[in-house]
Write a protein that holds these residues in place. Structure first.
Motif, PDB file in Angstrom:
ATOM      1  N   ILE A   1       1.698   0.459   8.203  1.00  0.00           N
ATOM      2  CA  ILE A   1       1.704   0.884   6.803  1.00  0.00           C
ATOM      3  C   ILE A   1       1.309   2.357   6.771  1.00  0.00           C
ATOM      4  CG2 ILE A   1       0.819   0.429   4.487  1.00  0.00           C
ATOM      5  CD1 ILE A   1      -0.439  -2.167   5.808  1.00  0.00           C
ATOM      6  N   SER A   2       2.015   3.137   5.980  1.00  0.00           N
ATOM      7  CA  SER A   2       1.654   4.542   5.775  1.00  0.00           C
ATOM      8  C   SER A   2       2.285   5.004   4.478  1.00  0.00           C
ATOM      9  CB  SER A   2       2.109   5.389   6.975  1.00  0.00           C
ATOM     10  OG  SER A   2       1.520   6.682   6.897  1.00  0.00           O
ATOM     11  N   GLY A   3       2.569   6.287   4.371  1.00  0.00           N
ATOM     12  CA  GLY A   3       3.089   6.851   3.139  1.00  0.00           C
ATOM     13  C   GLY A   3       4.462   6.330   2.737  1.00  0.00           C
ATOM     14  N   PHE A   4       4.756   6.464   1.452  1.00  0.00           N
ATOM     15  CA  PHE A   4       6.021   6.025   0.866  1.00  0.00           C
ATOM     16  C   PHE A   4       7.215   6.612   1.615  1.00  0.00           C
ATOM     17  CE2 PHE A   4       9.438   6.526  -2.321  1.00  0.00           C
ATOM     18  CZ  PHE A   4       9.589   5.211  -2.709  1.00  0.00           C
ATOM     19  N   GLN A   5       7.084   7.845   2.074  1.00  0.00           N
ATOM     20  CA  GLN A   5       8.198   8.527   2.728  1.00  0.00           C
ATOM     21  C   GLN A   5       8.665   7.817   4.002  1.00  0.00           C
ATOM     22  OE1 GLN A   5       5.069   9.629   2.452  1.00  0.00           O
ATOM     23  NE2 GLN A   5       4.464  10.977   4.119  1.00  0.00           N
ATOM     24  N   TYR A   6       7.854   6.939   4.579  1.00  0.00           N
ATOM     25  CA  TYR A   6       8.213   6.241   5.814  1.00  0.00           C
ATOM     26  C   TYR A   6       8.912   4.897   5.581  1.00  0.00           C
ATOM     27  CZ  TYR A   6       5.148   9.764   7.738  1.00  0.00           C
ATOM     28  OH  TYR A   6       4.578  10.961   8.067  1.00  0.00           O
TER      29      TYR A   6
ATOM     30  N   TYR B   1       0.819  -1.215   0.000  1.00  0.00           N
ATOM     31  CA  TYR B   1       0.000   0.000   0.000  1.00  0.00           C
ATOM     32  C   TYR B   1       0.855   1.268   0.000  1.00  0.00           C
ATOM     33  CZ  TYR B   1      -4.158  -2.808   1.384  1.00  0.00           C
ATOM     34  OH  TYR B   1      -5.190  -3.701   1.455  1.00  0.00           O
ATOM     35  N   SER B   2       2.054   1.204   0.574  1.00  0.00           N
ATOM     36  CA  SER B   2       2.921   2.383   0.646  1.00  0.00           C
ATOM     37  C   SER B   2       3.429   2.827  -0.720  1.00  0.00           C
ATOM     38  CB  SER B   2       4.111   2.117   1.572  1.00  0.00           C
ATOM     39  OG  SER B   2       3.669   1.907   2.895  1.00  0.00           O
ATOM     40  N   THR B   3       3.345   1.955  -1.729  1.00  0.00           N
ATOM     41  CA  THR B   3       3.861   2.312  -3.053  1.00  0.00           C
ATOM     42  C   THR B   3       2.922   3.235  -3.833  1.00  0.00           C
ATOM     43  OG1 THR B   3       2.941   0.314  -4.064  1.00  0.00           O
ATOM     44  CG2 THR B   3       5.238   0.213  -3.292  1.00  0.00           C
TER      45      THR B   3
ATOM     46  N   TRP C   1      -1.972   2.289   9.069  1.00  0.00           N
ATOM     47  CA  TRP C   1      -2.754   1.087   9.245  1.00  0.00           C
ATOM     48  C   TRP C   1      -1.850   0.001   9.812  1.00  0.00           C
ATOM     49  CZ3 TRP C   1      -7.828   0.662   8.862  1.00  0.00           C
ATOM     50  CH2 TRP C   1      -8.409  -0.591   8.736  1.00  0.00           C
ATOM     51  N   PRO C   2      -2.326  -0.765  10.794  1.00  0.00           N
ATOM     52  CA  PRO C   2      -1.496  -1.864  11.295  1.00  0.00           C
ATOM     53  C   PRO C   2      -1.383  -2.964  10.240  1.00  0.00           C
ATOM     54  CG  PRO C   2      -3.639  -1.842  12.391  1.00  0.00           C
ATOM     55  CD  PRO C   2      -3.591  -0.643  11.508  1.00  0.00           C
ATOM     56  N   CYS C   3      -0.167  -3.392   9.971  1.00  0.00           N
ATOM     57  CA  CYS C   3       0.044  -4.454   8.987  1.00  0.00           C
ATOM     58  C   CYS C   3      -0.208  -5.804   9.632  1.00  0.00           C
ATOM     59  CB  CYS C   3       1.472  -4.402   8.433  1.00  0.00           C
ATOM     60  SG  CYS C   3       1.741  -5.650   7.164  1.00  0.00           S
ATOM     61  N   ARG C   4      -0.849  -6.669   8.872  1.00  0.00           N
ATOM     62  CA  ARG C   4      -1.128  -8.025   9.338  1.00  0.00           C
ATOM     63  C   ARG C   4      -0.606  -9.065   8.346  1.00  0.00           C
ATOM     64  NH1 ARG C   4      -6.928  -6.384   9.506  1.00  0.00           N
ATOM     65  NH2 ARG C   4      -6.917  -4.685  10.966  1.00  0.00           N
TER      66      ARG C   4
ATOM     67  N   THR D   1       0.747  11.368   5.315  1.00  0.00           N
ATOM     68  CA  THR D   1       1.527  11.298   6.544  1.00  0.00           C
ATOM     69  C   THR D   1       0.892  10.272   7.480  1.00  0.00           C
ATOM     70  OG1 THR D   1       0.231  12.971   7.713  1.00  0.00           O
ATOM     71  CG2 THR D   1       2.090  13.761   6.342  1.00  0.00           C
ATOM     72  N   ARG D   2       1.615   9.899   8.514  1.00  0.00           N
ATOM     73  CA  ARG D   2       1.066   8.958   9.494  1.00  0.00           C
ATOM     74  C   ARG D   2      -0.145   9.546  10.211  1.00  0.00           C
ATOM     75  NH1 ARG D   2       6.880   6.956  11.352  1.00  0.00           N
ATOM     76  NH2 ARG D   2       7.050   5.223   9.907  1.00  0.00           N
ATOM     77  N   GLU D   3      -0.159  10.859  10.345  1.00  0.00           N
ATOM     78  CA  GLU D   3      -1.303  11.514  10.976  1.00  0.00           C
ATOM     79  C   GLU D   3      -2.545  11.446  10.081  1.00  0.00           C
ATOM     80  OE1 GLU D   3       1.813  12.986  10.782  1.00  0.00           O
ATOM     81  OE2 GLU D   3       2.267  12.383  12.837  1.00  0.00           O
TER      82      GLU D   3
END
Length: 160
Positions: free
Chosen positions: A135-140, A109-111, A122-125, A116-118
């Motif tokens: 999971i969050s933005g590509f920048q992380y 999903y980050s791709t 989402w918690p990855c499972r 931003t995380r704010e």
């Protein structure tokens, strides 16, 4: 391009519902096009969170919404077998390498995400040993993973 429903099936998995392949797809194969309506970021606030989390970002400020098809159920993986190739306002699930019959269709999903995380996380499972847990933005993503995705040429222009 339409989804060939006969080549894909929905199955229950511990995290909910997932899409599985009924056929073998070679690397670089377009499996299907995401067919939801275009939704602008400012309009996402009116979408229930449970649904908005399944929207796919396809531009800096716009997304493809739910279609009612199997594309609504493609899960995240920290080691995906597909990516979302974005062409204009269209999005195509494309294989990174061969997918065998019976394999779950996944993407990172980050791709496709610049939030931003704010704004969104989402918690990855996925359950992998290398799971990022969030999971969050590509920048992380860590620099090694970003570079790997860049070399695979799977990052949309709005994230470059």
């Amino acid at each position: 391009m339409h989804i060939n429903q006969s080549n894909l099936e929905l199955r229950s998995v511990p995290s909910g519902t997932a899409v599985f392949s009924r056929v073998t797809y070679p690397a670089g194969t377009v499996i299907f096009e995401v067919t939801g309506d275009i939704v602008y970021k400012s309009d996402l606030q009116s979408v229930p969170v449970a649904k908005a989390d399944n929207y796919i970002q396809i531009g800096k400020d716009f997304y493809l919404g739910l279609s009612g098809q199997v594309d609504d159920y493609v899960n995240h993986s920290c080691n995906p077998n597909c990516y979302v190739r974005i062409v204009g306002a269209r999005a195509f699930f494309t294989t990174l390498y061969q997918i065998n019959a019976g394999d779950e269709i996944t993407y990172d999903y980050s791709t496709t995400c610049n939030e931003t995380r704010e704004e969104w996380s989402w918690p990855c499972r996925c359950g992998l040993f290398t799971c990022r847990k969030i999971i969050s933005g590509f920048q992380y993503l860590d620099e090694k993973r970003k570079e790997e995705y860049r070399k695979q040429n799977i990052i949309p222009d709005y994230l470059k």
